[in-house]
Enzyme design. Structure first.
Site, short mmCIF file in Angstrom:
data_model
loop_
_atom_site.label_atom_id
_atom_site.label_comp_id
_atom_site.label_asym_id
_atom_site.label_seq_id
_atom_site.Cartn_x
_atom_site.Cartn_y
_atom_site.Cartn_z
N GLU A 1 -27.30 18.25 4.20
CA GLU A 1 -28.48 18.82 4.86
C GLU A 1 -29.57 17.76 4.94
OE1 GLU A 1 -30.22 22.04 2.72
OE2 GLU A 1 -31.74 22.46 4.26
N GLU B 1 -33.33 36.16 -9.31
CA GLU B 1 -32.65 35.58 -8.15
C GLU B 1 -31.43 36.42 -7.77
OE1 GLU B 1 -30.46 31.87 -8.67
OE2 GLU B 1 -31.48 31.09 -6.91
N GLU C 1 -31.31 39.49 -0.35
CA GLU C 1 -30.49 38.70 0.58
C GLU C 1 -29.27 38.06 -0.08
OE1 GLU C 1 -33.63 38.11 -0.20
OE2 GLU C 1 -33.98 36.00 -0.68
N LYS D 1 -33.29 33.53 -13.07
CA LYS D 1 -32.00 33.74 -12.42
C LYS D 1 -31.67 35.24 -12.32
CE LYS D 1 -30.60 29.56 -11.49
NZ LYS D 1 -30.43 29.16 -10.09
N GLU E 1 -26.31 20.27 0.16
CA GLU E 1 -27.68 19.81 0.23
C GLU E 1 -27.75 18.33 0.62
OE1 GLU E 1 -29.87 21.63 -2.77
OE2 GLU E 1 -31.72 20.50 -2.47
N CYS F 1 -32.97 25.16 -5.94
CA CYS F 1 -32.08 25.82 -6.89
C CYS F 1 -32.80 26.49 -8.05
CB CYS F 1 -31.06 24.82 -7.43
SG CYS F 1 -31.80 23.28 -7.97
N CYS G 1 -33.94 22.69 -16.41
CA CYS G 1 -33.28 23.90 -16.91
C CYS G 1 -33.08 23.87 -18.42
CB CYS G 1 -31.92 24.08 -16.24
SG CYS G 1 -32.03 24.04 -14.45
N SER H 1 -34.90 23.19 1.09
CA SER H 1 -33.51 23.18 1.52
C SER H 1 -33.08 24.63 1.70
CB SER H 1 -32.65 22.51 0.45
OG SER H 1 -31.32 22.96 0.53
#
Lengths: 592, 390
Positions: free
Chosen positions: A283, A368, A373, A365, A280, A306, A522, A326
């Protein structure tokens, strides 16, 4: 501020004007029971458990909402109060699913706790509990209406704390219920799976979907190679579910417990966090180069990606801004891919037989890991996600005497981490970690903050901003000379919305934005031990920054195992292989 | 049928529906100071006519004392109490008097916006009301009074007759009562000082301004000054709307309206009290006895009081907002409880447990709805126990 004089149980006390009876009583060491009250939310005053007697009042008075008045004489334990409290409890039990022994919140349920104190009879009244089906549509959590006490904490959380509004109170009278829009399944509405409602539900009405049995089954399967990763925020909160005070770091014992549970390898999500910073960070530098050197139209500000609750949120609410995100996957997902490619290859393990379990402070999560994908490894990158709470349960099931354990270290080659990784667990942590690396890449020097501690990005304030002037750039980065890098951080989706509305209007002068869906980051995640409040979250935050301070390596790019990963496998950040495995895309979702 | 007895009844009055010079009252009120208006209302002893009976002068006084610049006047036309249909008549026949009352209130407290919260079931009145309101707003403009009245529609919930639930509904939210304090006069509509008064109350304020406090005070009793519009229904040859002085006994009332076989009168609707024949002589219709928002339902000996109670409890189970535990669950317990005793699933002794629990409904419910359910339950149970059980 006026001071008000009252007496509670004939004891005098002076408090500030506006103090509720409940808080005034607390100062006198009197604990009045509450159910619908939660320190993070507005006062509801609907459960009526907290009623007390006030001289001269026609009715009993709810102590959570009634402000004190001069000369008030309050009684918290009279026969009348106790009778009312017992009646309220037993009325709640009459409309409740009484199968406590089978309930996930058994022994950690606020209704049970109060009922226990009052030795309540659970069949004094006619059973009016509803028998609606359980909504299991979300991979992250489930909703069981038969255990709902209509305290409206979840509704208030979703509206006030997160500004998402996935839940509302619907209908009235005996039919009143917490419902989604049109009573659709949870996975068909704007719910982001952040789990903040789960954190605040006093009973077992809202609980995470657990994968405990699946994990045990994998561990017991001789054919499977099971690895585990743990998120940074888990180690500063796991102790709360195992008898420790909030803020106790139990990293070493957690590793030992996981090894004893039978995992073939105990790794750390922090390793992948350092990896994420590499991907990142470069990036971001790439986008800055495109904008400032190549002068091509570039999508800025770049935003972190994230937090899966945040990702689902932006996909529903601000789909026009998806290109700002990102393309990096989260550390959890990057770990899964590396485990089933890089690690599997190196250790000559068949990735088809590898099971990746991740321990997360998070309910989103789970969603996720299930995103279609997330299979760049050729397999489901992360198989099972268990919350901090589930891990605590598994530790107890395994008979591990957690407090007495010795501390051990993670395994190699996906277990080493730096201080920059551990701070991912706090709001502002991803930003700080990224800056520690990016600044050094560009200038060859440390970020200009004492001890590498970038204080402006830290703390519990909802929206934080900072500006860092980049000076003394290395030749390759001369185009950044003198640039004032502007960053913003928001935690909790309400604050995210505020920032996104600015970005939408083009009024956000930032280069990089960090968003965490949960209050505090988190560490306040939907999978963390219950209860939660600001004080607990602040203690967890202090523990995270203390761990960072105590580590020998505190910059992601100096993580030796990450360096090895690039040398042997990925080659360099944002390489073709890195893009294939560690980067992702997003999709527009409907607003309703 | 013409009620000959009523024609001769000395406590029959004609204030609400009388012909009046509304513009004159408006002009008189606008010339008075806020303090004088408040003094007049307090002096008159006028209490709210919606059923709760809060002293009107005091309410307007508290609102006028608030230092907020934005304030509201709200007319509670939600008229949801079973057996109450008098506000409908007042709105239909005397809307201007209501508007005058609201305007004088606005002048007293310093409000520039007024709303009539009209029960959804009365939506058919909106076209005619809007016509009158438009005329009235123009009259105010002529007098350079900065006050405009609008109508807001309810959506068919009894609970929205409760002033804070009403305000929540006006704000587009669920009609769930708020925590009090703060009271609406301090933080009401959009958290600004708001006076919420019943339709009939506003008319009486206008008439008190016209005729002075004494004319009102001379009627009724010490605790129940003035007159009241009653809506009479049930087993009576004379169902209808009548304005009478407060303070008469139920014996007098039944003498006027009974069919000769009156067993019980439900005073105050489902949230009121059931008075049996043997208590008629000793029960006063007023704030010192059994108060009412107007609903008077007569039952003769052909009626099953179990059915009456069952009907009321069904009503409350449906209309409770469901927010607070004692009301939401308590109402269901009372209803299912009497059903279970009736069909012998539970022993009659269970009714004592229910009466015991209803005390908690009365002292712990969040609003007047839950607090009042025990009224009907206990008064019917106490006076007609056999009918409830067998």
């Amino acid at each position: 501020m006026n001071m008000i004089k009252v007496t509670i149980n004939d004891m005098p006390i002076e408090v500030q004007e506006g103090t509720t009876i409940h808080d005034a009583a607390k100062k006198l060491k009197i604990k009045i029971p509450t159910l619908c009250y939660h320190p993070d939310l507005s006062v509801a005053g609907n459960c009526r458990i907290c009623v007390v007697e006030v001289k001269g009042s026609r009715t009993l008075v709810p102590s959570c909402s009634m402000p004190v008045a001069d000369g008030m004489e309050i009684y918290t334990n009279t026969l009348k109060v106790r009778k009312a409290r017992k009646d309220v409890i037993e009325l709640l039990l009459a409309e409740h699913n009484m199968d406590c022994t089978k309930c996930y919140k058994n022994c950690n349920c606020e209704l049970q706790a109060i009922a226990k104190d009052y030795i309540s009879e659970n069949d004094r009244f006619i059973d009016v509990a509803i028998k609606k089906h359980i909504d299991k549509s979300s991979p992250s959590y489930q909703k069981d209406d038969s255990k709902c006490i209509k305290c409206q904490r979840c509704v208030r959380t979703c509206i006030e704390l997160q500004h998402v509004g996935a839940f509302t109170m619907a209908h009235k009278g005996e039919h009143v219920a917490v419902e989604t829009f049109l009573d659709l399944p949870i996975n068909e509405v704007v719910c982001t799976n952040c789990g903040q409602c789960v954190n605040r539900c006093p009973t077992g009405a809202l609980t995470e979907k657990h994968y405990i049995e699946e994990t045990w089954a994998a561990l017991a399967d001789p054919d499977k190679y099971v690895v585990v990763q743990t998120a940074p925020a888990v180690r500063v909160a796991l102790g709360e579910a195992l008898g420790f005070e909030p803020g106790k770091r139990v990293t070493g014992q957690m590793v030992t417990a996981l090894k004893r549970m039978g995992f073939n390898a105990v790794f750390d999500t922090n390793f992948a966090a350092d990896l994420t910073i590499m991907e990142e960070g470069f990036e971001l530098l790439g986008r800055l180069k495109k904008a400032l050197l190549e002068k091509k139209p570039t999508v800025l500000p770049m935003m972190t990606s994230c937090s899966p609750g945040w990702i689902k949120y932006i996909e529903h609410e601000f789909p026009t801004l998806l290109d700002n995100l990102s393309t990096c996957k989260s550390p959890q997902q990057m770990f899964g891919v590396m485990a089933k490619t890089y690690y599997a290859k190196k250790m000559k393990i068949d990735p088809a037989k590898m099971v990746v379990v991740s321990v997360m402070p998070c309910t989103a999560k789970k969603f996720e890991a299930d995103r279609p994908e997330m299979n760049s490894s050729g397999y489901k990158d992360v198989d099972y996600v268990i919350t901090t709470r589930e891990l605590a349960l598994m530790i107890q099931q395994a008979g591990i005497d957690f407090p007495a354990l010795e501390e051990e270290k993670c395994d190699s080659i996906l277990g080493d981490y730096t201080g920059a990784a551990i701070i991912f667990g706090a709001t502002g942590g991803v930003m700080e970690a990224a800056l520690r690396t990016a600044y050094e890449v560009v200038t060859g020097r440390d970020v200009p903050f004492k001890n590498l501690e970038i204080l402006p990005v830290r703390g519990m304030e909802g929206v934080k901003q900072a500006t860092i002037k980049i000076e003394g750039c290395l030749p390759d980065w001369k185009f950044l000379e003198g640039v004032e890098l502007k960053v913003a951080i928001a935690h909790g989706l309400t604050n995210a919305r505020t920032l996104m509305q600015l970005v939408e209007k083009g009024e956000a002068p930032f280069h990089f934005i960090e968003i965490m869906a949960c209050p505090g980051g988190c560490l306040g995640g939907g999978g963390q031990p219950i209860p939660t409040n600001l004080e607990i979250r602040e203690k967890r935050m202090a523990a995270i920054y203390a761990e960072d301070r105590g580590l020998p390596v505190r910059k992601s790019h100096e993580n030796p195992e990450v360096q090895m990963l690039y040398k042997e496998f990925l080659k360099e950040p944002n390489s073709h292989l890195a893009h294939e495995l560690l980067h992702t895309h997003y999709r527009k979702r409907e607003k309703y | 049928m013409i009620n000959e007895k009523l024609k001769k009844y000395k406590k029959k009055i004609d204030i609400i529906f009388s012909d009046t010079d509304c513009p004159a009252i408006l002009d008189k009120g606008l010339k008075m100071s806020a303090d004088d208006i408040i003094k007049e209302l307090i002096d008159s002893g006028l209490k709210g006519r919606g059923g709760a009976g809060f002293p009107t002068g005091l309410k307007w006084k508290f609102a006028s004392q608030q230092k907020e610049s934005k304030k509201y006047v709200v007319c509670n036309a939600d008229e949801g109490e079973p057996g109450t249909f008098k506000d409908r008549e007042i709105l239909d026949k005397q809307i201007t008097k209501v508007l005058v009352g609201m305007a004088i209130c606005a002048h007293t407290i310093g409000a520039d916006e007024g709303y009539i919260y009209l029960r959804g079931e009365y939506n058919y009145l909106i076209p005619q009301l809007n016509k009158e309101i438009e005329k009235f707003n123009a009259e105010l403009k002529k007098r350079k009074v900065n006050f405009n009245i609008y109508i807001k529609s309810g959506s068919g919930a009894y609970i929205c007759g409760e002033e804070t639930a009403l305000i929540e509904s006006m704000e587009g939210k669920r009609g769930e009562p708020r925590n009090k304090p703060p009271f609406p006069v301090v933080e009401g509509y959009l958290n600004k000082p708001t006076v919420v008064n019943n339709v009939e109350t506003f008319v009486y304020t206008a008439m008190i301004i016209q005729n002075g406090a004494k004319f009102f005070k001379d009627l009724g009793t010490k605790d129940s000054r003035g007159g009241k519009v009653f809506s009479v229904s049930g087993d009576t040859p004379y169902p209808g709307i009548y304005e009478l002085e407060l303070g008469m006994t139920l014996e007098e009332f039944v003498e006027l309206f009974g069919d000769g076989d009156t067993k019980a009168v439900q005073v105050g609707g489902a949230s009121g009290f059931c008075v049996p024949r043997r208590k008629f002589k000793d029960t006063i219709i007023g704030f010192e006895g059994v108060p009412t928002g107007g609903s008077m339902m007569l039952f003769n000996s052909s009626r099953s009081m179990y059915n009456v109670l069952h009907n009321f409890l069904e009503f409350f189970c449906e209309e409770s907002c469901g927010q607070c535990t004692p009301c939401r669950v308590g109402c269901q317990q009372l209803l299912k409880g009497i059903e279970s005793v009736k069909n012998k699933k539970l022993s009659p002794k269970y009714l004592d447990d229910l009466r015991n629990m209803s005390d908690t409904m009365r002292n712990s419910s969040k609003c007047g709805l839950g607090q009042s359910v025990p009224n009907a339950f206990n008064s019917i149970l106490e006076n007609f126990k056999e009918e409830v059980i067998y």
